[in-house]
Scaffold this active site. Sequence first.
Site, PDB file in Angstrom:
ATOM      1  N   ASP A   1       0.828  -1.208  -0.080  1.00 42.50           N
ATOM      2  CA  ASP A   1       0.052  -0.034   0.070  1.00 42.50           C
ATOM      3  C   ASP A   1       0.917   1.185  -0.066  1.00 42.50           C
ATOM      4  O   ASP A   1       1.905   1.376   0.690  1.00 42.50           O
ATOM      5  CB  ASP A   1      -0.991  -0.084   1.336  1.00 42.50           C
ATOM      6  CG  ASP A   1      -1.943   1.044   1.088  1.00 42.50           C
ATOM      7  OD1 ASP A   1      -2.201   1.566   0.178  1.00 42.50           O
ATOM      8  OD2 ASP A   1      -2.626   1.155   2.107  1.00 42.50           O
TER       9      ASP A   1
ATOM     10  N   HIS B   1       2.566   3.486  -9.192  1.00 37.33           N
ATOM     11  CA  HIS B   1       2.509   2.011  -9.358  1.00 37.33           C
ATOM     12  C   HIS B   1       3.555   1.477  -9.968  1.00 37.33           C
ATOM     13  O   HIS B   1       3.880   0.433  -9.795  1.00 37.33           O
ATOM     14  CB  HIS B   1       1.015   1.927 -10.258  1.00 37.33           C
ATOM     15  CG  HIS B   1      -0.359   2.202  -9.329  1.00 37.33           C
ATOM     16  ND1 HIS B   1      -0.489   1.715  -8.090  1.00 37.33           N
ATOM     17  CD2 HIS B   1      -1.367   2.754  -9.682  1.00 37.33           C
ATOM     18  CE1 HIS B   1      -1.592   2.298  -7.431  1.00 37.33           C
ATOM     19  NE2 HIS B   1      -2.005   2.779  -8.411  1.00 37.33           N
TER      20      HIS B   1
ATOM     21  N   LEU C   1      11.844 -19.964  -4.672  1.00 41.58           N
ATOM     22  CA  LEU C   1      10.725 -19.004  -4.232  1.00 41.58           C
ATOM     23  C   LEU C   1       9.276 -19.355  -4.803  1.00 41.58           C
ATOM     24  O   LEU C   1       9.176 -19.387  -5.895  1.00 41.58           O
ATOM     25  CB  LEU C   1      10.895 -17.664  -4.308  1.00 41.58           C
ATOM     26  CG  LEU C   1      10.041 -16.584  -3.640  1.00 41.58           C
ATOM     27  CD1 LEU C   1      10.094 -16.592  -2.287  1.00 41.58           C
ATOM     28  CD2 LEU C   1      10.073 -15.067  -4.101  1.00 41.58           C
TER      29      LEU C   1
ATOM     30  N   LEU D   1      -6.710  -5.222   7.322  1.00 42.02           N
ATOM     31  CA  LEU D   1      -6.523  -6.327   6.402  1.00 42.02           C
ATOM     32  C   LEU D   1      -7.040  -6.303   5.043  1.00 42.02           C
ATOM     33  O   LEU D   1      -6.660  -7.207   3.945  1.00 42.02           O
ATOM     34  CB  LEU D   1      -7.042  -7.594   7.093  1.00 42.02           C
ATOM     35  CG  LEU D   1      -6.386  -7.949   8.397  1.00 42.02           C
ATOM     36  CD1 LEU D   1      -7.077  -9.372   8.931  1.00 42.02           C
ATOM     37  CD2 LEU D   1      -4.943  -8.161   8.408  1.00 42.02           C
TER      38      LEU D   1
ATOM     39  N   GLU E   1       1.573 -13.377  12.307  1.00 39.90           N
ATOM     40  CA  GLU E   1       2.149 -12.224  13.095  1.00 39.90           C
ATOM     41  C   GLU E   1       1.714 -10.943  11.929  1.00 39.90           C
ATOM     42  O   GLU E   1       1.914 -11.147  10.957  1.00 39.90           O
ATOM     43  CB  GLU E   1       3.582 -12.073  13.394  1.00 39.90           C
ATOM     44  CG  GLU E   1       3.776 -13.284  14.320  1.00 39.90           C
ATOM     45  CD  GLU E   1       3.364 -12.904  15.636  1.00 39.90           C
ATOM     46  OE1 GLU E   1       3.096 -11.760  15.961  1.00 39.90           O
ATOM     47  OE2 GLU E   1       3.108 -13.831  16.479  1.00 39.90           O
TER      48      GLU E   1
HETATM   49  C1  FPP Z   1      -1.804   0.187  -3.385  1.00 38.71           C
HETATM   50  O1  FPP Z   1      -1.421   1.568  -3.607  1.00 38.71           O
HETATM   51  C2  FPP Z   1      -1.257  -0.555  -4.450  1.00 38.71           C
HETATM   52  C3  FPP Z   1      -2.240  -1.106  -5.365  1.00 38.71           C
HETATM   53  C4  FPP Z   1      -3.474  -0.962  -5.231  1.00 38.71           C
HETATM   54  C5  FPP Z   1      -1.682  -2.012  -6.268  1.00 38.71           C
HETATM   55  C6  FPP Z   1      -0.573  -2.830  -6.021  1.00 38.71           C
HETATM   56  C7  FPP Z   1       0.223  -2.672  -7.212  1.00 38.71           C
HETATM   57  C8  FPP Z   1       1.571  -2.599  -7.373  1.00 38.71           C
HETATM   58  C9  FPP Z   1       2.544  -2.578  -6.407  1.00 38.71           C
HETATM   59  C10 FPP Z   1       2.188  -2.555  -8.761  1.00 38.71           C
HETATM   60  C11 FPP Z   1       1.985  -3.559  -9.664  1.00 38.71           C
HETATM   61  C12 FPP Z   1       2.102  -4.910  -9.207  1.00 38.71           C
HETATM   62  C13 FPP Z   1       2.651  -5.954  -9.999  1.00 38.71           C
HETATM   63  C14 FPP Z   1       2.408  -7.444  -9.472  1.00 38.71           C
HETATM   64  C15 FPP Z   1       3.278  -5.632 -11.031  1.00 38.71           C
HETATM   65  P1  FPP Z   1      -2.613   2.718  -3.502  1.00 38.71           P
HETATM   66  O2  FPP Z   1      -2.773   3.188  -5.068  1.00 38.71           O
HETATM   67  O3  FPP Z   1      -3.706   2.148  -2.755  1.00 38.71           O
HETATM   68  O4  FPP Z   1      -1.849   3.872  -2.749  1.00 38.71           O
HETATM   69  P2  FPP Z   1      -2.608   4.922  -1.636  1.00 38.71           P
HETATM   70  O5  FPP Z   1      -3.294   4.230  -0.597  1.00 38.71           O
HETATM   71  O6  FPP Z   1      -1.334   5.711  -1.428  1.00 38.71           O
HETATM   72  O7  FPP Z   1      -3.530   5.766  -2.722  1.00 38.71           O
END
Ligand code: FPP
Length: 245
Positions: free
Chosen positions: A21, A38, A132, A196, A208
Amino acid sequence: VKKAVTEVPGALPVHVAIIMDGNGRWARERGKPRSAGHREGAKALNRLVPASIELGIKYLTVFAFSVDNWRRPSAEVSFLMGLLRRYIRAETPTLVEKGVRLRVIGDVSRLSEALQAGIARALSETAAGDKLNLTVALNYGGQEDVVQAARRIAAKVEKGILRASAVDKIVFEAELLSAGLPPVDLLIRTGAEMRLSNFLLYQCSYAELYFTEKYWPDFGKEDLAEALREFARRERRFGSLRKEE
Ligand code: FPP
């Protein structure tokens, strides 16, 4: 001899799950569009995969897209889908080379044909990986996972191939999308939120929980090592008493 900062003594989690996040806030603080966050988040995952292998983790599961993320603006959803498709295509050779076996959990039927095809190819190309186990949760929801498991069990009972009284945890877990993965030992959430968010609810029963304020794009090997050190310091009792009591 000075120990490497990333050395982790003590008990290691077998299965680490991460709620990645903070991409959006990382970007906003830099005056960039959310998409840049992202993109940087995908790079962070690229660093975490070899870091996990080096630190001795066997199972890494990451939340890439939740069943609730469809509610985001359509431009952001399309960007994330495109990023995932490119990521899977571009990274598969590296995953193979590093001995990573890729799995995907979630309802992939709602994803584009191109993304589904890319996933299918990556799954088969990485099937022999034994260093992994990387599981990407894509259009995943923890409640949806439990409900689909219940539905599959009900169908077996209806067909007469399973007795209701025979349904125990082992039978149930075999119907979860995570079948074959060990339970989550350590759940990490970046980005300063403490919830969560419908991630691996059943699978995190005894996990944990580790929260950090760092945004996901800034999370690196040393941050993972710190989470592992914290894990080693905690005493896991699984409902029993302390050793001395
Ligand atoms: C949370 O940040 C992240 C996501 C909604 C998507 C997770 C995606 C990635 C880490 C990149 C792509 C993944 C792969 C597997 C290539 P947010 O947008 O909720 O951030 P914020 O809470 O600060 O708005």
